[in-house]
Design a protein around this motif. Structure first.
Motif, mmCIF file in Angstrom:
data_model
loop_
_atom_site.group_PDB
_atom_site.id
_atom_site.type_symbol
_atom_site.label_atom_id
_atom_site.label_comp_id
_atom_site.label_asym_id
_atom_site.label_seq_id
_atom_site.Cartn_x
_atom_site.Cartn_y
_atom_site.Cartn_z
ATOM 1 N N ASN A 63 39.234 -36.965 42.311
ATOM 2 C CA ASN A 63 38.260 -36.299 43.175
ATOM 3 C C ASN A 63 37.084 -37.239 43.431
ATOM 4 O O ASN A 63 36.901 -38.227 42.724
ATOM 5 C CB ASN A 63 37.804 -34.965 42.572
ATOM 6 C CG ASN A 63 37.156 -35.141 41.224
ATOM 7 O OD1 ASN A 63 36.181 -35.893 41.101
ATOM 8 N ND2 ASN A 63 37.679 -34.465 40.212
ATOM 9 N N GLU A 64 36.276 -36.888 44.415
ATOM 10 C CA GLU A 64 35.159 -37.751 44.824
ATOM 11 C C GLU A 64 34.150 -37.969 43.701
ATOM 12 O O GLU A 64 33.587 -39.044 43.572
ATOM 13 C CB GLU A 64 34.442 -37.155 46.041
ATOM 14 C CG GLU A 64 35.201 -37.342 47.329
ATOM 15 C CD GLU A 64 34.391 -36.910 48.534
ATOM 16 O OE1 GLU A 64 33.201 -37.302 48.632
ATOM 17 O OE2 GLU A 64 34.938 -36.179 49.373
ATOM 18 N N LYS A 65 33.893 -36.961 42.886
ATOM 19 C CA LYS A 65 32.905 -37.083 41.817
ATOM 20 C C LYS A 65 33.317 -38.107 40.765
ATOM 21 O O LYS A 65 32.471 -38.689 40.096
ATOM 22 C CB LYS A 65 32.661 -35.729 41.159
ATOM 23 C CG LYS A 65 31.898 -34.781 42.043
ATOM 24 C CD LYS A 65 31.593 -33.492 41.324
ATOM 25 C CE LYS A 65 30.821 -32.580 42.281
ATOM 26 N NZ LYS A 65 30.403 -31.342 41.609
ATOM 27 N N PHE A 121 34.666 -40.945 41.344
ATOM 28 C CA PHE A 121 34.608 -42.307 41.889
ATOM 29 C C PHE A 121 33.259 -42.960 41.598
ATOM 30 O O PHE A 121 32.215 -42.348 41.740
ATOM 31 C CB PHE A 121 34.832 -42.306 43.409
ATOM 32 C CG PHE A 121 34.958 -43.685 43.982
ATOM 33 C CD1 PHE A 121 36.181 -44.315 44.004
ATOM 34 C CD2 PHE A 121 33.844 -44.362 44.459
ATOM 35 C CE1 PHE A 121 36.307 -45.598 44.508
ATOM 36 C CE2 PHE A 121 33.960 -45.649 44.957
ATOM 37 C CZ PHE A 121 35.190 -46.262 44.988
#
Length: 142
Positions: free
Chosen positions: A93-95, A97
């Motif tokens: 998920n984006e978090k 990264f």
């Protein structure tokens, strides 16, 4: 003149010990053309000196570096375009990264029309190593 190539034997599946070996074509250069030589060749076709050509190319390199670092595509007319490319490892998920996942950036060159035509019109010639006999009377590749 044509581009030379030679055949090299490599594993058909890199990383697999028992994979079959196959022969692949590899481009064989015919020397190098250094910056000094290129500057002289360009100067011979124009009204500027070799030193002027080198000064322009040195400055082009400096300016291209600045522009690429600003995220711009550098368009050099009929010569082609340069741009930066970046990739990373994937995350769920984006978090998850962060910048530590980024790989080293690459500079991508996209050739202009004439250089693309060079790819289509280049002839290839197989280079076979010469075999010479030396004092031991055994053949040696040169």
């Amino acid at each position: 003149m044509s581009q030379g190539f030679k055949l090299v034997q490599r594993s058909s599946k890199p990383g697999e010990k028992d994979a079959a070996k196959k022969y692949y074509a590899v481009a064989k250069s015919n020397g190098t053309s250094g910056l000094k030589h290129l500057c002289k060749m360009i100067a011979a076709r124009s009204t500027v000196s070799s030193a002027d050509v080198k000064a322009v190319l040195d400055n082009l390199n400096f300016v291209m570096d600045m522009e690429l670092q600003e995220g711009r595509i550098v368009q050099l007319g009929e010569f082609g375009n340069f741009r930066l490319s970046v990739s990373s490892d994937g995350v769920e998920n984006e978090k998850a990264f962060d910048n530590s996942l980024l790989r080293k950036p690459k500079i991508i060159f996209t050739p202009g029309k004439e250089l693309r035509e060079t790819k289509a019109t280049t002839d290839f010639t197989k280079i076979v190593p010469e075999v010479v006999t030396v004092e031991c009377d055994r053949p040696h590749a040169v």
